[in-house]
Enzyme design. Structure first.
Site, PDB file in Angstrom:
ATOM      1  N   ASN A   1     -34.455 -52.627  -4.174  1.00 36.00           N
ATOM      2  CA  ASN A   1     -34.077 -52.943  -2.795  1.00 36.00           C
ATOM      3  C   ASN A   1     -33.413 -54.313  -2.735  1.00 36.00           C
ATOM      4  OD1 ASN A   1     -36.718 -53.886  -3.351  1.00 36.00           O
ATOM      5  ND2 ASN A   1     -37.275 -53.957  -1.196  1.00 36.00           N
TER       6      ASN A   1
ATOM      7  N   GLU B   1     -32.466 -56.978   0.141  1.00 33.92           N
ATOM      8  CA  GLU B   1     -32.603 -57.347   1.554  1.00 33.92           C
ATOM      9  C   GLU B   1     -31.565 -58.392   1.949  1.00 33.92           C
ATOM     10  OE1 GLU B   1     -36.746 -58.312   2.213  1.00 33.92           O
ATOM     11  OE2 GLU B   1     -37.295 -56.189   2.052  1.00 33.92           O
TER      12      GLU B   1
ATOM     13  N   CYS C   1     -32.131 -49.891   0.400  1.00 32.93           N
ATOM     14  CA  CYS C   1     -33.318 -49.392  -0.307  1.00 32.93           C
ATOM     15  C   CYS C   1     -33.014 -49.137  -1.788  1.00 32.93           C
ATOM     16  CB  CYS C   1     -33.797 -48.085   0.313  1.00 32.93           C
ATOM     17  SG  CYS C   1     -34.467 -48.230   1.965  1.00 32.93           S
TER      18      CYS C   1
ATOM     19  N   GLU D   1     -33.779 -46.564  -3.611  1.00 34.08           N
ATOM     20  CA  GLU D   1     -33.329 -45.203  -3.917  1.00 34.08           C
ATOM     21  C   GLU D   1     -31.817 -45.075  -3.728  1.00 34.08           C
ATOM     22  OE1 GLU D   1     -35.790 -46.154  -1.981  1.00 34.08           O
ATOM     23  OE2 GLU D   1     -37.412 -44.687  -1.866  1.00 34.08           O
TER      24      GLU D   1
ATOM     25  N   CYS E   1     -37.874 -43.501   2.468  1.00 33.36           N
ATOM     26  CA  CYS E   1     -37.630 -43.500   3.918  1.00 33.36           C
ATOM     27  C   CYS E   1     -36.709 -42.336   4.282  1.00 33.36           C
ATOM     28  CB  CYS E   1     -37.037 -44.836   4.355  1.00 33.36           C
ATOM     29  SG  CYS E   1     -35.280 -45.021   3.958  1.00 33.36           S
TER      30      CYS E   1
ATOM     31  N   CYS F   1     -33.091 -42.537   2.982  1.00 34.28           N
ATOM     32  CA  CYS F   1     -32.980 -42.247   1.546  1.00 34.28           C
ATOM     33  C   CYS F   1     -33.173 -40.761   1.266  1.00 34.28           C
ATOM     34  CB  CYS F   1     -33.993 -43.077   0.760  1.00 34.28           C
ATOM     35  SG  CYS F   1     -33.512 -44.818   0.699  1.00 34.28           S
TER      36      CYS F   1
HETATM   37  N1  THU Z   1     -37.587 -49.721   0.983  1.00 32.07           N
HETATM   38  C1  THU Z   1     -37.050 -49.094  -0.098  1.00 32.07           C
HETATM   39  O1  THU Z   1     -36.462 -49.740  -0.980  1.00 32.07           O
HETATM   40  N2  THU Z   1     -37.178 -47.756  -0.173  1.00 32.07           N
HETATM   41  C2  THU Z   1     -37.770 -46.976   0.781  1.00 32.07           C
HETATM   42  O2  THU Z   1     -37.672 -45.754   0.719  1.00 32.07           O
HETATM   43  C3  THU Z   1     -38.557 -47.622   1.830  1.00 32.07           C
HETATM   44  C4  THU Z   1     -38.266 -49.046   2.058  1.00 32.07           C
HETATM   45  C5  THU Z   1     -37.415 -51.177   1.087  1.00 32.07           C
HETATM   46  C6  THU Z   1     -36.507 -51.607   2.203  1.00 32.07           C
HETATM   47  C7  THU Z   1     -37.003 -53.000   2.465  1.00 32.07           C
HETATM   48  O3  THU Z   1     -36.359 -53.885   1.566  1.00 32.07           O
HETATM   49  C8  THU Z   1     -38.480 -52.951   2.100  1.00 32.07           C
HETATM   50  O4  THU Z   1     -38.661 -51.787   1.332  1.00 32.07           O
HETATM   51  C9  THU Z   1     -39.425 -52.906   3.298  1.00 32.07           C
HETATM   52  O5  THU Z   1     -39.056 -51.918   4.191  1.00 32.07           O
END
Ligand code: THU
Length: 137
Positions: A47, A49, A58, A60, A91, A94
């Site tokens: 991920n 940010e 994300c 994925e 999520c 994804c």
């Molecule tokens: N996140 C992912 O990388 N994958 C997911 O399927 C759920 C959320 C990340 C996004 C963000 O950087 C952190 O987790 C918190 O939401």
């Protein structure tokens, strides 16, 4: 859901390794993902940010982007590694992006450093009746 042809251990290692590169200074929720394609190549992502929170990428989708960038389009298994205590599930965004490239996909969800938290699921279980290109007519 056991797939003898899938090297799950290699995917676990790749997802954990990608997670170490996560850029998650805001949530501190580190995620790594690794997928293997039908050709046997492994692609990973973490991920990423942003101070403008809505731009967060994300793990994925990062792995899917790496796969497509390399000219591949056929993932056959995915491992996602997250913080604990419970393994996080992909999520909704994804799930839809994964469904662009796979009818179904075995998915393993890991917690970093806690092999007892591992669980298995599938894309079809996570996103039944997915909206697909075929729906566009
Ligand atoms: N996140 C992912 O990388 N994958 C997911 O399927 C759920 C959320 C990340 C996004 C963000 O950087 C952190 O987790 C918190 O939401």
């Amino acid at each position: 859901m056991s797939d003898p042809q899938i090297d799950w251990q290699a995917l676990e290692v790749a997802a954990a390794s990608a997670r170490r590169h996560a850029h998650a200074p805001y949530s501190r929720y580190l995620v790594g993902a690794a997928l293997v394609t039908r050709s046997g190549r492994v692609f990973s992502g973490c991920n990423v940010e942003n101070a403008s929170y809505g731009l967060c990428l994300c793990a994925e989708r990062s792995a899917i982007a790496a796969m497509v960038t390399a000219g591949e389009r056929d993932p056959v298994a995915l491992v996602v590694t997250t913080n604990g205590p419970k393994a996080g599930s992909p999520c909704g965004m994804c799930r839809q992006v994964l469904a662009e490239f796979a009818e179904d996909l075995p998915i393993q969800l890991d917690v970093a450093g806690d092999p007892t938290a591992t669980r298995r699921t599938s894309l079809a279980a996570l996103l039944p009746d997915a909206f697909r290109a075929s729906d566009l007519g």
